[in-house]
Motif scaffolding. Structure first.
Motif: not given
Ligand code: SF4
Ligand code: FES
Length: 247
Positions: A159, A162, A165, A224
């Motif tokens: 993770c 970012c 999600c 993700c």
């Molecule tokens: S989408 Fe959410 S779980 Fe996936 S890498 Fe980004 S912060 Fe992490």
């Protein structure tokens, strides 16, 4: 290539913001999406207009700063791909592309496509660390870790924080992010020492930041860029229940 860009422009957090339309010219299919925005900004600056503010750092899928919703999908919808790894070859000459920032109450827009993700930092500060003394590198390596646990921990550790999600979730839930952080530490012997305190504090911090709850729509898992599995949320819920039972 030429593209028509509908870009969200917002001066600051107080500005209501609006979409403006631009023609991006002199593009090539091998450009990354962010290089396309660089070219667009050079064209805007040459015309004396305000360049589009957007975040980036590593531009290779590591840092998690490139928070763009592209045609309604965080990071643009290519499997396992961040916005900075997306290339124009996935679009057609003449396409119209809509670009927006993450939209969530806990991620206020700073300017244009830049959002404030300090909420994630505060969640990490509440428990996303190991405070036991593991000694030097040889001592830490001497602690046996079952292969399956090491692999699962590494899966979660991918993770990059970012926030896609959250941006994809209709509840703006940060459960996948928090579950990844709780799991990558809690699966290892070094992180197990304080795992109950960690999960309780991180869930409390997540709620305090205004993120919503998980209703298992799986949109987080779908967008993700590191393909973090929804199963980590189930794992975190179990760890959280045990923490509550132990008080
Ligand atoms: S989408 Fe959410 S779980 Fe996936 S890498 Fe980004 S912060 Fe992490
Ligand atoms: S700029 Fe670092 S992940 Fe995209």
């Amino acid at each position: 290539m030429e593209l028509t860009l509908n870009v969200w422009r917002q001066k600051n957090a107080a500005d209501p913001g609006r979409f403006l339309t631009y023609q991006a010219t002199n593009l090539i299919p091998d450009m990354s999406f962010l290089e396309m925005l660089d070219v667009m900004n050079e064209q805007l600056i040459a015309r004396g207009e305000e360049p589009i503010a957007f975040d980036s750092d590593c531009r290779e899928g590591i840092c998690g700063t490139c928070s763009l919703v592209i045609n309604g999908i965080p990071h643009g919808g290519q499997k396992g791909t961040t916005a900075c790894q997306l290339h124009l070859r996935h679009f057609k000459d003449g396409d119209t592309i809509t670009i927006e920032p993450w939209r969530a109450r806990a991620f206020p827009v700073v300017k244009d496509l830049v959002v404030d993700r300090d909420a994630f930092d505060r969640i990490i500060q509440s428990g996303g660390f190991v405070s036991v003394s593991t000694g030097g590198v040889p001592d830490a390596n001497a602690i046996p870790v079952p292969k399956h646990d090491a692999d699962r921990s590494m899966d979660a550790a991918q993770c990059i924080g970012c926030g896609a999600c959250v941006a994809a979730c209709k509840n703006a839930s940060a459960m996948l992010f928090v579950a990844a952080k709780v799991s990558h530490l809690g699966l290892l012997p070094q992180g197990r020492v304080e795992k109950e305190r960690r999960v309780a504090n991180m869930v409390k911090a997540m709620d305090a930041e205004g993120f919503g709850n998980c209703t298992v729509t799986r949109s987080c898992e779908a967008v993700c860029p590191k393909e973090i599995s929804l199963s980590f949320i189930a794992r975190m819920n179990r760890e959280y229940a045990i923490a509550l039972l132990k008080g």
